[in-house]
Scaffold this motif. Structure first.
Motif, PDB file in Angstrom:
ATOM      1  N   ARG A   1      -2.242 -27.175  24.210  1.00  0.00           N
ATOM      2  CA  ARG A   1      -1.537 -28.173  23.720  1.00  0.00           C
ATOM      3  C   ARG A   1      -1.661 -27.513  22.119  1.00  0.00           C
ATOM      4  O   ARG A   1      -2.341 -26.552  21.794  1.00  0.00           O
ATOM      5  N   LEU A   2      -0.760 -28.343  21.050  1.00  0.00           N
ATOM      6  CA  LEU A   2      -0.681 -27.865  19.860  1.00  0.00           C
ATOM      7  C   LEU A   2      -2.139 -27.517  19.070  1.00  0.00           C
ATOM      8  O   LEU A   2      -2.316 -26.692  18.514  1.00  0.00           O
ATOM      9  N   ASN A   3      -2.877 -28.601  19.140  1.00  0.00           N
ATOM     10  CA  ASN A   3      -4.253 -28.405  18.491  1.00  0.00           C
ATOM     11  C   ASN A   3      -5.284 -27.122  19.266  1.00  0.00           C
ATOM     12  O   ASN A   3      -5.893 -26.539  18.562  1.00  0.00           O
ATOM     13  N   GLU A   4      -5.136 -27.198  20.450  1.00  0.00           N
ATOM     14  CA  GLU A   4      -5.775 -26.262  21.188  1.00  0.00           C
ATOM     15  C   GLU A   4      -5.262 -24.858  20.714  1.00  0.00           C
ATOM     16  O   GLU A   4      -6.110 -23.903  20.466  1.00  0.00           O
ATOM     17  N   ILE A   5      -3.956 -24.642  20.673  1.00  0.00           N
ATOM     18  CA  ILE A   5      -3.235 -23.496  20.236  1.00  0.00           C
ATOM     19  C   ILE A   5      -3.824 -22.923  18.723  1.00  0.00           C
ATOM     20  O   ILE A   5      -4.260 -21.834  18.722  1.00  0.00           O
ATOM     21  N   ASP A   6      -4.001 -24.028  17.884  1.00  0.00           N
ATOM     22  CA  ASP A   6      -4.274 -23.708  16.685  1.00  0.00           C
ATOM     23  C   ASP A   6      -5.684 -23.132  16.785  1.00  0.00           C
ATOM     24  O   ASP A   6      -6.280 -22.134  16.011  1.00  0.00           O
ATOM     25  N   ALA A   7      -6.653 -23.901  17.418  1.00  0.00           N
ATOM     26  CA  ALA A   7      -8.136 -23.445  17.599  1.00  0.00           C
ATOM     27  C   ALA A   7      -8.118 -22.009  17.979  1.00  0.00           C
ATOM     28  O   ALA A   7      -8.986 -21.310  17.739  1.00  0.00           O
ATOM     29  N   VAL A   8      -7.502 -21.698  19.031  1.00  0.00           N
ATOM     30  CA  VAL A   8      -7.163 -20.356  19.725  1.00  0.00           C
ATOM     31  C   VAL A   8      -6.883 -19.144  18.896  1.00  0.00           C
ATOM     32  O   VAL A   8      -7.414 -18.264  18.585  1.00  0.00           O
ATOM     33  N   VAL A   9      -5.863 -19.548  18.088  1.00  0.00           N
ATOM     34  CA  VAL A   9      -5.066 -18.498  17.209  1.00  0.00           C
ATOM     35  C   VAL A   9      -6.514 -18.254  16.066  1.00  0.00           C
ATOM     36  O   VAL A   9      -6.492 -16.992  15.644  1.00  0.00           O
ATOM     37  N   VAL A  10      -6.988 -19.260  15.416  1.00  0.00           N
ATOM     38  CA  VAL A  10      -7.961 -19.276  14.565  1.00  0.00           C
ATOM     39  C   VAL A  10      -9.080 -18.077  15.185  1.00  0.00           C
ATOM     40  O   VAL A  10      -9.383 -17.433  14.413  1.00  0.00           O
ATOM     41  N   HIS A  11      -9.464 -18.461  16.257  1.00  0.00           N
ATOM     42  CA  HIS A  11     -10.600 -17.694  16.848  1.00  0.00           C
ATOM     43  C   HIS A  11      -9.986 -16.105  17.126  1.00  0.00           C
ATOM     44  O   HIS A  11     -10.721 -15.216  16.770  1.00  0.00           O
ATOM     45  N   LEU A  12      -8.841 -15.758  17.328  1.00  0.00           N
ATOM     46  CA  LEU A  12      -8.136 -14.538  17.679  1.00  0.00           C
ATOM     47  C   LEU A  12      -8.252 -13.890  16.432  1.00  0.00           C
ATOM     48  O   LEU A  12      -8.387 -12.743  16.220  1.00  0.00           O
ATOM     49  N   LEU A  13      -7.740 -14.571  15.031  1.00  0.00           N
ATOM     50  CA  LEU A  13      -7.569 -13.922  13.849  1.00  0.00           C
ATOM     51  C   LEU A  13      -9.124 -13.730  13.219  1.00  0.00           C
ATOM     52  O   LEU A  13      -9.391 -12.683  12.842  1.00  0.00           O
ATOM     53  N   GLN A  14     -10.071 -14.490  13.748  1.00  0.00           N
ATOM     54  CA  GLN A  14     -11.512 -14.392  13.088  1.00  0.00           C
ATOM     55  C   GLN A  14     -12.250 -13.255  13.887  1.00  0.00           C
ATOM     56  O   GLN A  14     -12.921 -12.432  13.221  1.00  0.00           O
ATOM     57  N   ASN A  15     -11.716 -12.924  15.044  1.00  0.00           N
ATOM     58  CA  ASN A  15     -12.246 -11.874  15.789  1.00  0.00           C
ATOM     59  C   ASN A  15     -11.477 -10.745  15.827  1.00  0.00           C
ATOM     60  O   ASN A  15     -11.744  -9.830  16.746  1.00  0.00           O
ATOM     61  N   ASN A  16     -10.515 -10.714  14.955  1.00  0.00           N
ATOM     62  CA  ASN A  16      -9.609  -9.605  14.836  1.00  0.00           C
ATOM     63  C   ASN A  16      -8.846  -9.151  15.886  1.00  0.00           C
ATOM     64  O   ASN A  16      -8.588  -7.749  16.171  1.00  0.00           O
ATOM     65  N   PHE A  17      -8.584  -9.960  16.852  1.00  0.00           N
ATOM     66  CA  PHE A  17      -7.779  -9.665  18.145  1.00  0.00           C
ATOM     67  C   PHE A  17      -6.365  -9.695  17.725  1.00  0.00           C
ATOM     68  O   PHE A  17      -5.389  -9.268  18.205  1.00  0.00           O
ATOM     69  N   LEU A  18      -6.030 -10.520  16.447  1.00  0.00           N
ATOM     70  CA  LEU A  18      -4.649 -10.821  16.191  1.00  0.00           C
ATOM     71  C   LEU A  18      -4.395 -10.506  14.511  1.00  0.00           C
ATOM     72  O   LEU A  18      -5.421 -10.859  13.972  1.00  0.00           O
ATOM     73  N   ASN A  19      -3.818  -9.512  14.222  1.00  0.00           N
ATOM     74  CA  ASN A  19      -3.612  -9.141  12.794  1.00  0.00           C
ATOM     75  C   ASN A  19      -2.311  -8.789  12.560  1.00  0.00           C
ATOM     76  O   ASN A  19      -1.626  -7.800  13.095  1.00  0.00           O
ATOM     77  N   GLU A  20      -1.681  -9.599  11.819  1.00  0.00           N
ATOM     78  CA  GLU A  20      -0.187  -9.431  11.377  1.00  0.00           C
ATOM     79  C   GLU A  20      -0.003  -8.115  10.734  1.00  0.00           C
ATOM     80  O   GLU A  20       1.175  -7.401  11.237  1.00  0.00           O
ATOM     81  N   GLU A  21      -0.839  -7.592  10.017  1.00  0.00           N
ATOM     82  CA  GLU A  21      -0.370  -6.394   9.205  1.00  0.00           C
ATOM     83  C   GLU A  21      -0.651  -5.180  10.044  1.00  0.00           C
ATOM     84  O   GLU A  21       0.107  -4.270  10.198  1.00  0.00           O
ATOM     85  N   ARG A  22      -1.587  -5.302  10.892  1.00  0.00           N
ATOM     86  CA  ARG A  22      -1.899  -4.262  11.954  1.00  0.00           C
ATOM     87  C   ARG A  22      -0.834  -3.911  12.962  1.00  0.00           C
ATOM     88  O   ARG A  22      -0.259  -3.243  13.349  1.00  0.00           O
ATOM     89  N   PHE A  23      -0.282  -5.200  13.536  1.00  0.00           N
ATOM     90  CA  PHE A  23       1.005  -5.311  14.206  1.00  0.00           C
ATOM     91  C   PHE A  23       2.137  -4.787  13.612  1.00  0.00           C
ATOM     92  O   PHE A  23       2.992  -3.862  14.288  1.00  0.00           O
ATOM     93  N   ALA A  24       2.568  -5.186  12.341  1.00  0.00           N
ATOM     94  CA  ALA A  24       3.615  -4.762  11.672  1.00  0.00           C
ATOM     95  C   ALA A  24       3.807  -3.341  11.708  1.00  0.00           C
ATOM     96  O   ALA A  24       4.828  -2.548  11.928  1.00  0.00           O
ATOM     97  N   ARG A  25       2.590  -2.590  11.036  1.00  0.00           N
ATOM     98  CA  ARG A  25       2.406  -1.008  11.081  1.00  0.00           C
ATOM     99  C   ARG A  25       2.530  -0.463  12.558  1.00  0.00           C
ATOM    100  O   ARG A  25       3.470   0.601  12.565  1.00  0.00           O
ATOM    101  N   SER A  26       2.038  -0.917  13.408  1.00  0.00           N
ATOM    102  CA  SER A  26       2.095  -0.235  14.655  1.00  0.00           C
ATOM    103  C   SER A  26       3.677  -0.598  15.214  1.00  0.00           C
ATOM    104  O   SER A  26       4.150   0.437  15.903  1.00  0.00           O
ATOM    105  N   PHE A  27       4.117  -1.537  14.968  1.00  0.00           N
ATOM    106  CA  PHE A  27       5.624  -2.047  15.379  1.00  0.00           C
ATOM    107  C   PHE A  27       6.574  -0.872  14.712  1.00  0.00           C
ATOM    108  O   PHE A  27       7.400  -0.149  15.273  1.00  0.00           O
ATOM    109  N   ALA A  28       6.624  -0.720  13.460  1.00  0.00           N
ATOM    110  CA  ALA A  28       7.315   0.030  12.680  1.00  0.00           C
ATOM    111  C   ALA A  28       7.062   1.587  13.161  1.00  0.00           C
ATOM    112  O   ALA A  28       8.187   2.585  13.450  1.00  0.00           O
ATOM    113  N   ARG A  29       6.099   2.091  13.205  1.00  0.00           N
ATOM    114  CA  ARG A  29       5.741   3.507  13.697  1.00  0.00           C
ATOM    115  C   ARG A  29       6.194   3.462  14.933  1.00  0.00           C
ATOM    116  O   ARG A  29       7.032   4.707  15.332  1.00  0.00           O
TER     117      ARG A  29
END
Length: 159
Positions: free
Chosen positions: A38-66
């Motif tokens: 559910r939406l509130n669970e997704i928010d919590a999981v995304v925050v966890h992934l960000l805090q633990n560096n599983f998810l990083n928008e800049e790293r994704f963008a750099r990798s994608f472009a390369r």
């Protein structure tokens, strides 16, 4: 889907999902919905992934472009459009483009242009030029670069 995953189980699946390939936020949110969160669970999981560096928008963008430039020979316009479609922020898009070395960029265009020019089996010079330009523009190359290459290669055409 059978029984609903717990948030912890879904979080582990999403950690794995993010660890074997760079992901953008949009992909993770979509996968979370697919896992039945559910939406509130997704928010919590995304925050966890960000805090633990599983998810990083800049790293994704750099990798994608390369990757898209090196493997699929995309130009900057296509890369920017695809990143925008994935809701990547402007500063991260700028960062991503800095991953592409200018000499590599020019060499990739030269190689791609020459290879494609030689494969077009069109006898009508105008049609050949149009096919050539359409192909490179579709791949996201800047029009001024495409037309420069066209001029260079079409000068080799017999009159």
């Amino acid at each position: 889907m059978s029984e609903k995953l717990t948030v912890t189980e879904a979080q582990l699946k999403l950690e794995y999902y993010c660890s074997y390939q760079e992901r953008c936020h949009q992909e993770v949110v979509q996968k979370s919905y697919d896992l039945g969160l559910r939406l509130n669970e997704i928010d919590a999981v995304v925050v966890h992934l960000l805090q633990n560096n599983f998810l990083n928008e800049e790293r994704f963008a750099r990798s994608f472009a390369r990757g898209k430039h090196r493997i699929k020979s995309w130009g900057k316009i296509r890369i920017v459009n695809e990143l925008k479609q994935r809701h990547i922020s402007a500063p991260n898009i700028k960062c991503a483009l800095s991953e592409i070395d200018e000499d590599d960029y020019q060499n990739t265009l030269a190689t791609l242009a020459e290879r494609h020019w030689d494969t077009i089996r069109e006898t009508n010079a105008q049609k050949k030029k149009k096919k050539f330009c359409d192909y490179l523009l579709r791949k996201g190359w800047e029009s001024n670069l495409v037309y420069e290459k066209l001029k260079e290669l079409s000068s080799l055409l017999p009159d």
